[in-house]
Motif scaffolding. Structure first.
Motif, PDB file in Angstrom:
ATOM      1  N   ILE A 150      35.115  46.619  44.898  1.00  0.00           N
ATOM      2  CA  ILE A 150      34.236  46.485  43.732  1.00  0.00           C
ATOM      3  C   ILE A 150      35.061  46.130  42.504  1.00  0.00           C
ATOM      4  O   ILE A 150      34.749  45.183  41.777  1.00  0.00           O
ATOM      5  CB  ILE A 150      33.433  47.781  43.488  1.00  0.00           C
ATOM      6  CG1 ILE A 150      32.462  48.028  44.638  1.00  0.00           C
ATOM      7  CG2 ILE A 150      32.699  47.712  42.141  1.00  0.00           C
ATOM      8  CD1 ILE A 150      31.871  49.430  44.655  1.00  0.00           C
ATOM      9  N   GLU A 151      36.118  46.881  42.288  1.00  0.00           N
ATOM     10  CA  GLU A 151      36.953  46.632  41.108  1.00  0.00           C
ATOM     11  C   GLU A 151      37.543  45.225  41.125  1.00  0.00           C
ATOM     12  O   GLU A 151      37.421  44.469  40.164  1.00  0.00           O
ATOM     13  CB  GLU A 151      38.086  47.653  41.025  1.00  0.00           C
ATOM     14  CG  GLU A 151      39.001  47.371  39.853  1.00  0.00           C
ATOM     15  CD  GLU A 151      40.278  48.179  39.853  1.00  0.00           C
ATOM     16  OE1 GLU A 151      41.050  48.017  38.893  1.00  0.00           O
ATOM     17  OE2 GLU A 151      40.531  48.938  40.792  1.00  0.00           O
TER      18      GLU A 151
ATOM     19  N   LYS B 253      22.967  49.003  42.740  1.00  0.00           N
ATOM     20  CA  LYS B 253      22.080  47.884  43.105  1.00  0.00           C
ATOM     21  C   LYS B 253      22.697  46.562  42.656  1.00  0.00           C
ATOM     22  O   LYS B 253      22.664  45.577  43.391  1.00  0.00           O
ATOM     23  CB  LYS B 253      20.694  48.073  42.505  1.00  0.00           C
ATOM     24  CG  LYS B 253      19.894  49.127  43.226  1.00  0.00           C
ATOM     25  CD  LYS B 253      18.528  49.330  42.602  1.00  0.00           C
ATOM     26  CE  LYS B 253      17.788  50.443  43.328  1.00  0.00           C
ATOM     27  NZ  LYS B 253      16.493  50.720  42.711  1.00  0.00           N
ATOM     28  N   ASP B 254      23.268  46.551  41.455  1.00  0.00           N
ATOM     29  CA  ASP B 254      23.922  45.340  40.959  1.00  0.00           C
ATOM     30  C   ASP B 254      25.160  45.016  41.790  1.00  0.00           C
ATOM     31  O   ASP B 254      25.392  43.856  42.152  1.00  0.00           O
ATOM     32  CB  ASP B 254      24.298  45.509  39.484  1.00  0.00           C
ATOM     33  CG  ASP B 254      24.835  44.216  38.890  1.00  0.00           C
ATOM     34  OD1 ASP B 254      24.093  43.214  38.884  1.00  0.00           O
ATOM     35  OD2 ASP B 254      26.010  44.209  38.450  1.00  0.00           O
ATOM     36  N   ILE B 255      25.944  46.029  42.116  1.00  0.00           N
ATOM     37  CA  ILE B 255      27.141  45.846  42.946  1.00  0.00           C
ATOM     38  C   ILE B 255      26.754  45.270  44.294  1.00  0.00           C
ATOM     39  O   ILE B 255      27.349  44.284  44.758  1.00  0.00           O
ATOM     40  CB  ILE B 255      27.889  47.189  43.113  1.00  0.00           C
ATOM     41  CG1 ILE B 255      28.555  47.589  41.793  1.00  0.00           C
ATOM     42  CG2 ILE B 255      28.905  47.118  44.250  1.00  0.00           C
ATOM     43  CD1 ILE B 255      29.010  49.042  41.736  1.00  0.00           C
TER      44      ILE B 255
ATOM     45  N   LEU C 282      27.980  41.671  45.699  1.00  0.00           N
ATOM     46  CA  LEU C 282      28.880  41.610  46.857  1.00  0.00           C
ATOM     47  C   LEU C 282      28.348  40.699  47.965  1.00  0.00           C
ATOM     48  O   LEU C 282      29.106  40.266  48.821  1.00  0.00           O
ATOM     49  CB  LEU C 282      29.156  43.011  47.407  1.00  0.00           C
ATOM     50  CG  LEU C 282      30.118  43.872  46.585  1.00  0.00           C
ATOM     51  CD1 LEU C 282      30.264  45.246  47.224  1.00  0.00           C
ATOM     52  CD2 LEU C 282      31.479  43.206  46.418  1.00  0.00           C
ATOM     53  N   LYS C 283      27.060  40.383  47.938  1.00  0.00           N
ATOM     54  CA  LYS C 283      26.475  39.462  48.930  1.00  0.00           C
ATOM     55  C   LYS C 283      27.116  38.075  48.856  1.00  0.00           C
ATOM     56  O   LYS C 283      27.103  37.326  49.813  1.00  0.00           O
ATOM     57  CB  LYS C 283      24.968  39.321  48.714  1.00  0.00           C
ATOM     58  CG  LYS C 283      24.170  40.494  49.191  1.00  0.00           C
ATOM     59  CD  LYS C 283      22.682  40.214  49.038  1.00  0.00           C
ATOM     60  CE  LYS C 283      21.851  41.401  49.379  1.00  0.00           C
ATOM     61  NZ  LYS C 283      21.790  41.721  50.778  1.00  0.00           N
TER      62      LYS C 283
ATOM     63  N   ASP D 142      28.652  39.692  54.957  1.00  0.00           N
ATOM     64  CA  ASP D 142      29.201  39.596  53.614  1.00  0.00           C
ATOM     65  C   ASP D 142      29.682  40.985  53.193  1.00  0.00           C
ATOM     66  O   ASP D 142      29.548  41.946  53.953  1.00  0.00           O
ATOM     67  CB  ASP D 142      28.165  39.037  52.625  1.00  0.00           C
ATOM     68  CG  ASP D 142      26.883  39.827  52.614  1.00  0.00           C
ATOM     69  OD1 ASP D 142      26.923  41.046  52.302  1.00  0.00           O
ATOM     70  OD2 ASP D 142      25.820  39.261  52.908  1.00  0.00           O
ATOM     71  N   LEU D 143      30.220  41.096  51.992  1.00  0.00           N
ATOM     72  CA  LEU D 143      30.766  42.384  51.554  1.00  0.00           C
ATOM     73  C   LEU D 143      29.690  43.414  51.207  1.00  0.00           C
ATOM     74  O   LEU D 143      29.991  44.599  51.114  1.00  0.00           O
ATOM     75  CB  LEU D 143      31.717  42.201  50.381  1.00  0.00           C
ATOM     76  CG  LEU D 143      33.050  41.538  50.715  1.00  0.00           C
ATOM     77  CD1 LEU D 143      33.926  41.424  49.469  1.00  0.00           C
ATOM     78  CD2 LEU D 143      33.790  42.285  51.819  1.00  0.00           C
ATOM     79  N   SER D 144      28.435  42.992  51.073  1.00  0.00           N
ATOM     80  CA  SER D 144      27.381  43.968  50.790  1.00  0.00           C
ATOM     81  C   SER D 144      27.021  44.789  52.023  1.00  0.00           C
ATOM     82  O   SER D 144      26.456  45.871  51.909  1.00  0.00           O
ATOM     83  CB  SER D 144      26.125  43.282  50.245  1.00  0.00           C
ATOM     84  OG  SER D 144      25.436  42.603  51.270  1.00  0.00           O
ATOM     85  N   ASN D 145      27.344  44.282  53.210  1.00  0.00           N
ATOM     86  CA  ASN D 145      27.066  45.058  54.427  1.00  0.00           C
ATOM     87  C   ASN D 145      28.338  45.292  55.253  1.00  0.00           C
ATOM     88  O   ASN D 145      28.269  45.626  56.428  1.00  0.00           O
ATOM     89  CB  ASN D 145      25.961  44.409  55.264  1.00  0.00           C
ATOM     90  CG  ASN D 145      26.328  43.040  55.804  1.00  0.00           C
ATOM     91  OD1 ASN D 145      27.468  42.588  55.713  1.00  0.00           O
ATOM     92  ND2 ASN D 145      25.343  42.366  56.360  1.00  0.00           N
TER      93      ASN D 145
END
Length: 136
Positions: free
Chosen positions: A27-28, A65-67, A71-72, A102-105
């Motif tokens: 995230i960072e 939620k924004d993160i 990340l998608k 993707d990074l969201s999952n």
């Protein structure tokens, strides 16, 4: 050693500490351009430090939620395992499930659940219990 999230009397299994640290580092590095805690002060500040206060649950949920949405846009290969050693890779390297797109999952807990879903569930339960969330 495994870590978990804890509300008043509920526990949510996460997995290895390196796994959760990678979540915060990704995230960072990918979403804040190195300004740790400025873009997402509740998630990358308070929560990363080990405790999410009851009064910040709503804000944490909005940040998450924004993160998740942002990340998608990143392929799984863009995961950051250690922000201090960008060459470091996860123990499983690139051997991941085809379900991870993707990074969201990307982040799946030790018991096979999506990390975002677990954190959202913990937030909902903590709101109901009028409790904060602790990382143990």
């Amino acid at each position: 050693m495994g870590v978990h999230l804890k509300t008043k009397n509920l526990i949510y299994e996460i997995g290895a500490i390196d796994f959760l640290t990678s979540f915060f580092h990704t995230i960072e590095y990918r979403l804040t351009k190195g300004f740790f805690g400025k873009k997402y002060p509740i998630i990358l500040g308070e929560f990363y430090d080990g405790e999410l206060k009851y009064e910040n649950l709503e804000r944490a949920e909005k940040e998450l939620k924004d993160i998740q949405k942002r990340l998608k846009k990143f392929k799984p290969s863009k995961v950051i395992w250690d922000k201090n050693d960008l060459k470091k890779t996860p123990p499983w390297e690139n051997n991941i499930s085809e379900d991870i797109t993707d990074l969201s999952n990307y982040y799946v807990t030790s018991n096979g659940k999506d990390l975002f879903e677990i954190i959202f569930l913990a937030i909902e339960d903590a709101k109901y219990l009028k409790s904060g969330i602790i990382i143990e």
